[in-house]
Design a protein around this motif. Structure first.
Motif, PDB file in Angstrom:
ATOM      1  N   ALA A 190     -10.917  -3.035   2.532  1.00  0.00           N
ATOM      2  CA  ALA A 190     -10.297  -1.730   2.263  1.00  0.00           C
ATOM      3  C   ALA A 190      -9.139  -1.508   3.220  1.00  0.00           C
ATOM      4  O   ALA A 190      -9.068  -2.120   4.297  1.00  0.00           O
ATOM      5  N   VAL A 191      -8.234  -0.627   2.809  1.00  0.00           N
ATOM      6  CA  VAL A 191      -7.080  -0.249   3.620  1.00  0.00           C
ATOM      7  C   VAL A 191      -6.990   1.260   3.638  1.00  0.00           C
ATOM      8  O   VAL A 191      -7.062   1.902   2.582  1.00  0.00           O
ATOM      9  N   GLU A 192      -6.857   1.852   4.813  1.00  0.00           N
ATOM     10  CA  GLU A 192      -6.683   3.306   4.954  1.00  0.00           C
ATOM     11  C   GLU A 192      -5.240   3.576   5.348  1.00  0.00           C
ATOM     12  O   GLU A 192      -4.852   3.372   6.496  1.00  0.00           O
ATOM     13  N   GLY A 193      -4.448   4.028   4.379  1.00  0.00           N
ATOM     14  CA  GLY A 193      -3.035   4.262   4.631  1.00  0.00           C
ATOM     15  C   GLY A 193      -2.192   3.496   3.626  1.00  0.00           C
ATOM     16  O   GLY A 193      -2.678   3.044   2.592  1.00  0.00           O
ATOM     17  N   ASP A 194      -0.929   3.340   3.954  1.00  0.00           N
ATOM     18  CA  ASP A 194       0.020   2.691   3.046  1.00  0.00           C
ATOM     19  C   ASP A 194      -0.169   1.175   3.072  1.00  0.00           C
ATOM     20  O   ASP A 194       0.041   0.535   4.104  1.00  0.00           O
ATOM     21  N   HIS A 195      -0.544   0.588   1.942  1.00  0.00           N
ATOM     22  CA  HIS A 195      -0.758  -0.862   1.916  1.00  0.00           C
ATOM     23  C   HIS A 195       0.549  -1.628   2.095  1.00  0.00           C
ATOM     24  O   HIS A 195       0.552  -2.760   2.574  1.00  0.00           O
ATOM     25  N   HIS A 196       1.688  -1.020   1.718  1.00  0.00           N
ATOM     26  CA  HIS A 196       2.974  -1.685   1.952  1.00  0.00           C
ATOM     27  C   HIS A 196       3.188  -1.920   3.449  1.00  0.00           C
ATOM     28  O   HIS A 196       3.798  -2.913   3.850  1.00  0.00           O
TER      29      HIS A 196
END
Length: 208
Positions: free
Chosen positions: A176-182
């Motif tokens: 998972a990613v919390e925030g902008d994946h870019h």
């Protein structure tokens, strides 16, 4: 009476990262690429986020100093640098398989923060600048030793910040990613848009 078309800004990306270039192209922007040559090993800062930000500034400034004057509209120089923070330690590109393996055995099943520094220079007299650091929490899967060895064996993690990607072979190993994946890929598009707006440059003016 027809209003003459304005010359679109010229964007120079001060980075050799294929992922950053691909991110900009996918968003409709076609930058020029000029590699800075900054020696990252000589730079230090009070925090990992500050280090990423400082390196972004140095890269943009180094490239800007090499560009000839342009009379064809504004010239923007974008410098970026990414660092993974784990246990307060800055993790850039591991460089060797042994280091990449060590990092993944420390990272698996845990979370880190990926910091990407952004620095934009609008060349002119005087030059205008904007700096910001995007930070995104990344949750890693609990890889087996065999998975770590196989991933490191591909060579991909050796040349990317934090020894992982979310847009390549490393994608399945990020839960998972919390925030902008870019931002994790290496360049936060929403953050860059806001920075440019603050400098009086509309994002849509960069579309090719």
């Amino acid at each position: 009476m027809t209003t003459p078309a304005t010359t679109p800004p010229r964007l120079v990306l001060a980075s050799a990262s294929p992922a950053r270039l691909a991110t900009l192209r996918a968003a409709g922007v076609e930058p020029e690429v000029v590699v800075s040559g900054v020696d990252e090993s000589t730079v230090s800062a009070a925090s990992v986020a500050a280090l990423a930000g400082r390196l972004a500034v140095l890269k943009a400034e180094a490239v800007a100093a090499t560009l000839p004057p342009s009379g064809d509209g504004p010239v923007l120089v974008l410098g970026c640098d990414s660092m993974l923070e784990l246990d307060g330690e800055p993790l850039g590109k591991p460089g060797t398989a042994a280091e990449a393996t060590r990092r993944w055995r420390a990272m698996r099943g845990r979370s880190g923060v990926l910091h990407t520094g952004h620095h934009v220079l609008v060349l002119g007299d005087p030059a205008r600048t904007s700096s910001a650091v995007g930070s995104t929490t990344v949750h890693f899967a609990d890889l087996t030793d065999a998975e770590v060895d196989a991933y490191v064996g591909t060579g991909e993690p050796l040349q990317v910040a934090g020894a992982f990607t979310v847009d390549g072979l490393g994608g399945p190993f990020v839960r998972a990613v919390e925030g902008d994946h870019h931002n994790v890929v290496g360049l936060s598009l929403p953050l860059l848009r806001e920075m440019l707006a603050g400098l009086g440059v509309a994002w849509t003016d960069l579309w090719r």
